[in-house]
Design an enzyme around this catalytic site. Structure first.
Site, PDB file in Angstrom:
ATOM      1  N   CYS A  77       0.838  -1.198   0.000  1.00 33.37           N
ATOM      2  CA  CYS A  77       0.000   0.000   0.000  1.00 33.37           C
ATOM      3  C   CYS A  77       0.879   1.256   0.000  1.00 33.37           C
ATOM      4  O   CYS A  77       1.624   1.481  -0.941  1.00 33.37           O
ATOM      5  CB  CYS A  77      -0.997  -0.045   1.159  1.00 33.37           C
ATOM      6  SG  CYS A  77      -2.322   1.184   0.992  1.00 33.37           S
ATOM      7  N   HIS A 175      -3.774  -4.780  -0.091  1.00 35.55           N
ATOM      8  CA  HIS A 175      -3.363  -5.348   1.186  1.00 35.55           C
ATOM      9  C   HIS A 175      -3.492  -6.865   1.133  1.00 35.55           C
ATOM     10  O   HIS A 175      -4.589  -7.397   1.300  1.00 35.55           O
ATOM     11  CB  HIS A 175      -4.253  -4.820   2.314  1.00 35.55           C
ATOM     12  CG  HIS A 175      -4.015  -3.388   2.655  1.00 35.55           C
ATOM     13  ND1 HIS A 175      -3.043  -2.985   3.541  1.00 35.55           N
ATOM     14  CD2 HIS A 175      -4.612  -2.258   2.214  1.00 35.55           C
ATOM     15  CE1 HIS A 175      -3.058  -1.676   3.650  1.00 35.55           C
ATOM     16  NE2 HIS A 175      -3.997  -1.206   2.852  1.00 35.55           N
ATOM     17  N   GLU A 177      -2.660  -8.933   3.348  1.00 37.03           N
ATOM     18  CA  GLU A 177      -3.063  -9.423   4.674  1.00 37.03           C
ATOM     19  C   GLU A 177      -4.557  -9.260   4.927  1.00 37.03           C
ATOM     20  O   GLU A 177      -5.087  -9.817   5.887  1.00 37.03           O
ATOM     21  CB  GLU A 177      -2.240  -8.724   5.771  1.00 37.03           C
ATOM     22  CG  GLU A 177      -2.659  -7.313   6.118  1.00 37.03           C
ATOM     23  CD  GLU A 177      -2.211  -6.228   5.138  1.00 37.03           C
ATOM     24  OE1 GLU A 177      -2.462  -5.055   5.427  1.00 37.03           O
ATOM     25  OE2 GLU A 177      -1.632  -6.552   4.076  1.00 37.03           O
TER      26      GLU A 177
END
Length: 194
Positions: A77, A175, A177
């Site tokens: 990001c 992202h 995650e």
């Protein structure tokens, strides 16, 4: 394998650490130059505003270290955006790893872009076994244009770089995650395929 997540006060580092733990690995949070230099893999996250994040990097001299790293580095990001030459956000000079200038989405679309989008044109082992049009999660108002360093694209008003690569440096605008199983696979590829 020693995995270091760069902890410079501008990242959602705990969620990345938990995602790596779910894959069966441990990651260390650090802003120590020597510890980062000696890692096998480095993850460079970022959430927030570009100019204040760069200020934090400079304060800990990580702005000098990161471009010199020789091991695989993954910017996420804002981390990816800071690896570019500059960002319109706060008129910020970046680390100059990717030869790109980050710009704001046009006024014709709502910013930030928040939510799920699809990635296309997947290149390199970062996307090993990831299908075209896979869904990933994004939150951003600025983007890196397409270039010869683009290894995945997404579209929001226009096509842009969803991921970048130059030498040992990788970056994802999204992202991983927060991108469910697809994101877990991409993180696993960074740890095992690169």
């Amino acid at each position: 394998m020693k995995i270091v997540i760069v902890n410079y006060g501008a990242g959602n580092i705990q969620s990345i650490k938990f995602a790596i733990k779910r894959l069966g690995y441990e990651a260390v949070l650090s802003n120590d130059v020597e510890e980062i230099r000696n890692a096998d893999k480095v993850i460079f996250p970022g959430v927030g505003e570009a100019s204040s994040a760069m200020k934090k990097l400079r304060e800990s001299e990580l702005d000098m270290l990161i471009p010199e790293l020789k091991q695989p580095v993954l910017g996420i990001c804002l981390g990816m955006q800071l690896m570019c030459n500059s960002s319109e956000e706060g008129n910020t000079k970046g680390l100059g790893i990717f030869d790109l200038d980050v710009v704001r989405f046009p006024d014709s679309v709502k910013v930030p872009q928040i939510g799920w989008n699809q990635i296309e044109g997947l290149k390199t082992n970062l996307f090993a076994d990831i299908p075209e049009s896979a869904h990933i999660y994004l939150v951003h108002s600025y983007y890196a244009p397409l270039s010869n360093e683009t290894i995945a694209t997404a579209e929001y008003a226009l096509p842009y770089s969803a991921a970048l690569r130059k030498d040992n440096f990788y970056g994802t605008q999204f992202h991983p995650e927060k991108s469910s199983e697809i994101g877990n696979e991409i993180l696993k590829n960074f740890l095992t395929e690169i």
